[in-house]
Design an enzyme around this catalytic site. Structure first.
Site, short mmCIF file in Angstrom:
data_model
loop_
_atom_site.label_atom_id
_atom_site.label_comp_id
_atom_site.label_asym_id
_atom_site.label_seq_id
_atom_site.Cartn_x
_atom_site.Cartn_y
_atom_site.Cartn_z
N LYS A 112 0.82 -1.22 0.00
CA LYS A 112 0.00 0.00 0.00
C LYS A 112 0.85 1.26 0.00
CE LYS A 112 -3.50 -2.73 0.62
NZ LYS A 112 -4.70 -2.87 -0.15
C1 LIG Z 1 -0.65 -7.71 2.19
C2 LIG Z 1 -1.80 -7.64 1.23
N1 LIG Z 1 -1.82 -8.49 0.18
C3 LIG Z 1 -2.82 -8.48 -0.69
C4 LIG Z 1 -3.90 -7.63 -0.56
C5 LIG Z 1 -4.98 -7.65 -1.60
O1 LIG Z 1 -4.81 -6.57 -2.47
P1 LIG Z 1 -6.09 -5.98 -3.26
O2 LIG Z 1 -7.05 -5.57 -2.21
O3 LIG Z 1 -5.56 -4.83 -4.03
O4 LIG Z 1 -6.62 -7.08 -4.08
C6 LIG Z 1 -3.92 -6.73 0.51
C7 LIG Z 1 -5.02 -5.76 0.72
O5 LIG Z 1 -5.47 -5.09 -0.10
C8 LIG Z 1 -2.84 -6.72 1.40
O6 LIG Z 1 -2.79 -5.84 2.40
N1 LIG Z 2 -6.44 -5.27 2.02
C1 LIG Z 2 -6.77 -3.92 2.20
C2 LIG Z 2 -8.25 -3.69 2.03
C3 LIG Z 2 -8.51 -2.40 1.35
O1 LIG Z 2 -7.97 -2.44 0.08
P1 LIG Z 2 -7.76 -1.17 -0.83
O2 LIG Z 2 -6.63 -1.54 -1.71
O3 LIG Z 2 -9.03 -0.94 -1.54
O4 LIG Z 2 -7.42 0.01 0.04
C4 LIG Z 2 -6.21 -3.45 3.52
O5 LIG Z 2 -5.22 -4.03 3.93
O6 LIG Z 2 -6.70 -2.55 4.14
#
Ligand SMILES: Cc1ncc(COP(=O)(O)O)c(C=O)c1O
Ligand SMILES: N[C@@H](CCOP(=O)(O)O)C(=O)O
Length: 466
Positions: A112
């Site tokens: 993120k």
């Molecule tokens: C460590 C981790 N891996 C994978 C994901 C999944 O990613 P996305 O929500 O973009 O599919 C998340 C949360 O979004 C995460 O925090």
């Molecule tokens: N896995 C995410 C959930 C939110 O996902 P986002 O990419 O839409 O912000 C988290 O860890 O908070």
């Protein structure tokens, strides 16, 4: 660049407008009006650029008309300066045709940070230009929250309220959020799941008087700027492995579908991507969809990979919009039906089209733990539970002769219990987080009711204004 809503009833906006709006006024998600495309020569010309230079080059078509290229490059340089690895996004070779791209060398140890470190700066830039303040409301299953808090803390024009599901994140994840005591940050622990948190955010946006009164904005991947800032690392991985003169595949541990949608966008922009493998935990709605067009909600069960404990993958709506040839009214009808019935009626032809590119693989907790253990035993690589699921998906879905890059989305130290149980090792937190468990925590528990959440958001805005 102008942006349109997937539901067709919101005004088109430029990049700054989309950044500040977050969610479209009709409940849809903003998408570029047209897709920018890079030629093979354009991609070749990006070889050898530093990560910030590459990010600015790839994102420039999306910000065109709102943010000039020099400003964007400056913001990218600042955003990635704090990453602890000189390559920003290093790749580790795990097998002949299998690589892990580590996206967790930013301040909060998850992918993120790749987008959020830039978004914090973009918000500051645009809000200063427009002399405005906004209230960011965000939902997190563990990682988005801390990345947003870190990127936005102490910024005078931002009030940030993050909802996390009470008791459903790892202790490290929770403390990374709740120990930041800056006056512009508020943490709410919702008595519900991540999906409930996300629904609250969307419901607050749907309440137009509240949205306007609070000047709401979003940092979840429902905000197009988040997705745009996640595209460059796919380009970096592909170029490193020989693109555009060689195809690559990606494997992505997936929850809200934002990360893998960024990979889809890179492909749409001309990057030669052969396959997109999606890894899920036991909350496997996306894997079930790909296996048999079964997009039906089931209760969320807590897992070793809590950040992916999600049933409503918001960004799937962006893919659906494309699969429907951008028929916004059909997209709106399907999304409304999904919320009413818990089952998404994706037309068979669209499902078939999706399965030509996407492949799904779901791992329950024992399989996740076995994959962490196997990886460590065979390669000495320590993958966190989310990354391990991505790597397992890569192995299951690999195409002969085509390299697959699995996205390593979090540092294993964020999930010490899972790592200890799988490998007997507990990776240490880096020095800047070494005293995390001695820091004071502050968060407020709120019931799973919109009025209670809105009251808490209003109170935090008033408190910071006082
Ligand atoms: C460590 C981790 N891996 C994978 C994901 C999944 O990613 P996305 O929500 O973009 O599919 C998340 C949360 O979004 C995460 O925090
Ligand atoms: N896995 C995410 C959930 C939110 O996902 P986002 O990419 O839409 O912000 C988290 O860890 O908070």
């Amino acid at each position: 660049m102008r942006y349109v809503s997937t539901r067709g009833q919101a005004p088109t906006l430029d990049f700054s407008g989309v950044l500040l709006a977050g969610l479209a006024g009709d409940g849809g998600l903003y998408m570029p009006e047209t897709w920018p495309e890079f030629s093979a020569d354009d991609w070749r010309a990006m070889r050898g650029l530093s990560y910030p230079e590459l990010a600015a080059r790839v994102m420039a078509p999306f910000t065109a008309g709102s943010i000039d290229q020099d400003t964007l490059l400056g913001l990218c340089r600042e955003a990635y300066a704090g990453f602890t690895h000189p390559a920003t996004v290093p790749m580790v070779q795990l097998d002949r045709d299998l690589f892990a791209m580590e996206l967790f060398h930013g301040p909060t140890l998850a992918f993120k940070d790749m987008a959020m470190q830039l978004l914090g700066r973009l918000f500051d830039h645009v809000l200063t230009q427009q002399d405005r303040r906004v209230t960011i409301v965000g939902a997190t299953s563990g990682d988005t929250g801390s990345a947003a808090i870190e990127a936005c803390r102490d910024r005078a024009r931002l009030q940030v309220v993050i909802l996390h599901p009470l008791g459903r994140t790892s202790a490290v994840q929770r403390r990374q959020m709740t120990t930041v005591l800056s006056p512009n940050i508020a943490n709410l622990a919702l008595e519900g799941t991540f999906d409930d948190c996300q629904d609250m955010v969307k419901a607050m946006f749907a309440d137009a008087p509240f949205r306007d009164d609070m000047q709401l904005s979003a940092v979840n991947s429902i905000n197009w700027a988040r997705v745009a800032a996640q595209i460059p690392y796919y380009v970096a991985a592909a170029l490193a492995l020989g693109a555009p003169d060689r195809e690559v595949s990606f494997a992505v541990p997936t929850g809200n579908f934002g990360n893998v949608f960024a990979a889809w966008a890179a492909r749409r922009m001309g990057l030669p991507v052969a396959r997109l493998a999606i890894g899920s935990n036991g909350n496997d709605i996306l894997a079930r969809f790909l296996a048999g067009n079964d997009m039906s909600m089931r209760p969320v069960t807590p897992s070793l990979s809590p950040s992916m404990d999600i049933q409503v993958s918001s960004n799937f709506e962006r893919l659906l919009f494309e699969l429907l040839d951008r028929d916004a009214s059909l997209c709106a009808a399907i999304m409304t039906g999904f919320r009413q019935t818990g089952r998404m009626a994706v037309p068979d032809a669209s499902w078939r089209q999706a399965t030509t590119l996407f492949h799904g693989e779901a791992l329950d907790d024992p399989a996740t733990e076995a994959e962490i253990r196997r990886l460590h035993r065979e390669t000495q690589y320590l993958a966190d539970p989310h990354s391990a699921i991505g790597i397992a998906a890569a192995r299951a879905c690999a195409l002969p002769g085509i390299p697959t890059v699995a996205m390593a989305t979090a540092h294993p130290a964020k999930f010490p219990d899972a790592m200890l149980s799988a490998t007997g090792l507990s990776p240490a937190l880096p020095p800047h987080l070494a005293d995390l468990f001695e820091r004071e925590e502050h968060f407020r528990v709120v019931p799973n009711r919109l009025d209670a959440v809105q009251d808490a958001v209003r109170a935090s805005v008033l408190k910071n204004a006082a």
